[in-house]
Scaffold this motif. Structure first.
Motif, PDB file in Angstrom:
ATOM      1  N   TYR A  78       0.836  -1.199   0.000  1.00 53.66           N
ATOM      2  CA  TYR A  78       0.000   0.000   0.000  1.00 53.66           C
ATOM      3  C   TYR A  78       0.875   1.255   0.000  1.00 53.66           C
ATOM      4  O   TYR A  78       1.958   1.252   0.589  1.00 53.66           O
ATOM      5  CB  TYR A  78      -0.911   0.019   1.234  1.00 53.66           C
TER       6      TYR A  78
ATOM      7  N   SER B  23      -1.576   6.698   1.806  1.00 52.59           N
ATOM      8  CA  SER B  23      -2.973   6.335   1.609  1.00 52.59           C
ATOM      9  C   SER B  23      -3.639   6.131   2.965  1.00 52.59           C
ATOM     10  O   SER B  23      -2.961   5.951   3.980  1.00 52.59           O
ATOM     11  CB  SER B  23      -3.068   5.036   0.789  1.00 52.59           C
TER      12      SER B  23
ATOM     13  N   TYR C 270      -4.378   3.976   4.883  1.00 54.93           N
ATOM     14  CA  TYR C 270      -4.133   2.555   5.164  1.00 54.93           C
ATOM     15  C   TYR C 270      -4.624   2.205   6.561  1.00 54.93           C
ATOM     16  O   TYR C 270      -4.285   2.872   7.538  1.00 54.93           O
ATOM     17  CB  TYR C 270      -2.648   2.254   5.025  1.00 54.93           C
TER      18      TYR C 270
ATOM     19  N   SER D 267      -3.200   3.064 -12.870  1.00 57.56           N
ATOM     20  CA  SER D 267      -4.660   3.057 -12.810  1.00 57.56           C
ATOM     21  C   SER D 267      -5.162   3.575 -11.463  1.00 57.56           C
ATOM     22  O   SER D 267      -4.384   3.767 -10.524  1.00 57.56           O
ATOM     23  CB  SER D 267      -5.191   1.633 -13.037  1.00 57.56           C
ATOM     24  N   ASN D 268      -6.470   3.789 -11.385  1.00 56.18           N
ATOM     25  CA  ASN D 268      -7.092   4.202 -10.122  1.00 56.18           C
ATOM     26  C   ASN D 268      -7.812   3.026  -9.458  1.00 56.18           C
ATOM     27  O   ASN D 268      -8.722   3.224  -8.652  1.00 56.18           O
ATOM     28  CB  ASN D 268      -8.069   5.367 -10.350  1.00 56.18           C
ATOM     29  N   ILE D 269      -7.419   1.804  -9.811  1.00 57.21           N
ATOM     30  CA  ILE D 269      -8.042   0.599  -9.264  1.00 57.21           C
ATOM     31  C   ILE D 269      -7.674   0.459  -7.784  1.00 57.21           C
ATOM     32  O   ILE D 269      -6.503   0.583  -7.417  1.00 57.21           O
ATOM     33  CB  ILE D 269      -7.567  -0.653 -10.033  1.00 57.21           C
ATOM     34  N   PRO D 270      -8.644   0.205  -6.911  1.00 51.94           N
ATOM     35  CA  PRO D 270      -8.324   0.015  -5.483  1.00 51.94           C
ATOM     36  C   PRO D 270      -7.364  -1.155  -5.272  1.00 51.94           C
ATOM     37  O   PRO D 270      -7.475  -2.187  -5.934  1.00 51.94           O
ATOM     38  CB  PRO D 270      -9.698  -0.266  -4.845  1.00 51.94           C
ATOM     39  N   GLU D 271      -6.409  -0.965  -4.362  1.00 55.24           N
ATOM     40  CA  GLU D 271      -5.428  -1.991  -3.991  1.00 55.24           C
ATOM     41  C   GLU D 271      -4.686  -2.542  -5.211  1.00 55.24           C
ATOM     42  O   GLU D 271      -4.375  -3.738  -5.306  1.00 55.24           O
ATOM     43  CB  GLU D 271      -6.102  -3.127  -3.215  1.00 55.24           C
ATOM     44  N   LYS D 272      -4.369  -1.662  -6.135  1.00 61.02           N
ATOM     45  CA  LYS D 272      -3.693  -2.084  -7.367  1.00 61.02           C
ATOM     46  C   LYS D 272      -2.319  -2.696  -7.086  1.00 61.02           C
ATOM     47  O   LYS D 272      -1.876  -3.600  -7.796  1.00 61.02           O
ATOM     48  CB  LYS D 272      -3.559  -0.893  -8.320  1.00 61.02           C
TER      49      LYS D 272
ATOM     50  N   THR E 136      -1.366  -4.540  -4.551  1.00 57.67           N
ATOM     51  CA  THR E 136      -1.528  -5.930  -4.125  1.00 57.67           C
ATOM     52  C   THR E 136      -1.926  -6.808  -5.307  1.00 57.67           C
ATOM     53  O   THR E 136      -1.491  -7.972  -5.402  1.00 57.67           O
ATOM     54  CB  THR E 136      -2.572  -6.019  -2.998  1.00 57.67           C
TER      55      THR E 136
ATOM     56  N   HIS F 196      -7.601   7.831 -15.013  1.00 58.14           N
ATOM     57  CA  HIS F 196      -6.368   7.185 -14.574  1.00 58.14           C
ATOM     58  C   HIS F 196      -5.184   8.134 -14.748  1.00 58.14           C
ATOM     59  O   HIS F 196      -5.270   9.131 -15.468  1.00 58.14           O
ATOM     60  CB  HIS F 196      -6.139   5.892 -15.371  1.00 58.14           C
TER      61      HIS F 196
END
Length: 270
Positions: free
Chosen positions: A29, A33, A35, A79-84, A86, A153
């Motif tokens: 992470y 953020s 977190y 990208s703006n993908i959550p938890e990218k 991981t 993005h």
């Protein structure tokens, strides 16, 4: 234990190196953020970015995985993908265990999310390569080209290389209004990404006010070109074939606030 990193691509690759050699991470992470950690992980560890370790991971991806792996990882990182982060971690774990054929496992839960995110970023990049509009701002000794955009993005690094190659002799700035940073390209010099400090922010605010209030009153030639482009846009349209739904598919409303021809068109229809 979860790994936290500084948000850079090198920092992400450094965290992946530590996952392989120092202990498997529950997730990765950004340190800035919101977190909150996982109930099943014992705290977190801040990873210090080391370019030498990042380079080793970068080279391993190039050598041991398919040609599509590195672009997929980098596009997912943007990208703006959550938890990218991981998702990238799981992608690389599986890919290194399988080898170059990993990208053919299109429905695998470690592969599919990364490939899907990478396609979204690549699609938006291609779309905005055609929709980005520069305006000319007068300054001495050479005019400046300025463009603004609000992408979903973080595609600015992808656009920068393209326009730096196309506009080598120009001073230009491409401003990501959503993330508050910009590509700055001095003529005949390498481009750089810059977070917007107070000085740059004030300058961009003046430029944007000029665009919004009166399209660059200090540059009548720019106004002339904007009007010419709008007239061309209107003249090539065939009234009987207008399809607002299809037009919205190719030029979504969220992009239109930065397109001269669409702003003028909507003003006419009000």
């Amino acid at each position: 234990m979860d790994y936290l990193y500084d948000g850079s691509f090198d920092g992400l690759l450094t965290a992946i190196y530590h996952d392989y050699y120092s202990g498997r991470a529950g997730g990765i992470y950004p340190q800035d953020s919101p977190y909150q950690g996982s109930l099943f992980q014992e705290g977190s560890h801040l990873i210090e970015t080391q370019s030498s370790l990042a380079d080793r991971v970068y080279q391993a991806i190039e050598i041991k995985l398919s040609d599509a792996a590195l672009p997929a990882i980098y596009h997912t990182y943007l990208s703006n993908i959550p938890e990218k982060e991981t998702l990238i971690l799981h992608y690389l774990r599986f890919s290194f265990s399988v080898g170059p054929r990993a990208d053919s496992y299109h429905t695998h839960p470690a592969i599919q999310p990364v490939q899907k995110a990478a396609r979204r970023v690549s699609f938006e990049k291609q779309r905005l390569l055609g929709l980005l509009r520069f305006i000319e701002i007068k300054q001495e000794p050479q005019p400046l080209l300025y463009a603004r955009l609000t992408p979903d993005h973080n595609i600015l690094p992808l656009l920068a290389a393209h326009f730096a190659d196309r506009l080598q002799e120009e001073n230009f700035i491409i401003h990501d209004c959503r993330r508050r940073f910009a590509v700055i390209h001095p003529a005949r010099s390498p481009w750089r990404l810059q977070l917007l400090d107070n000085q740059v922010t004030r300058w961009l605010e003046r430029a944007e006010n000029a665009i919004t209030d009166d399209p660059l009153t200090g540059n009548p030639q720019e106004v002339w070109y904007q009007n010419l482009w709008s007239r061309y846009f209107d003249s090539v349209a065939i009234e009987s074939r207008r399809n607002a739904r299809l037009q919205n598919h190719f030029i979504p409303y969220r992009y239109r606030c930065n397109l001269v021809e669409m702003i003028k068109l909507e003003q006419k229809t009000i």
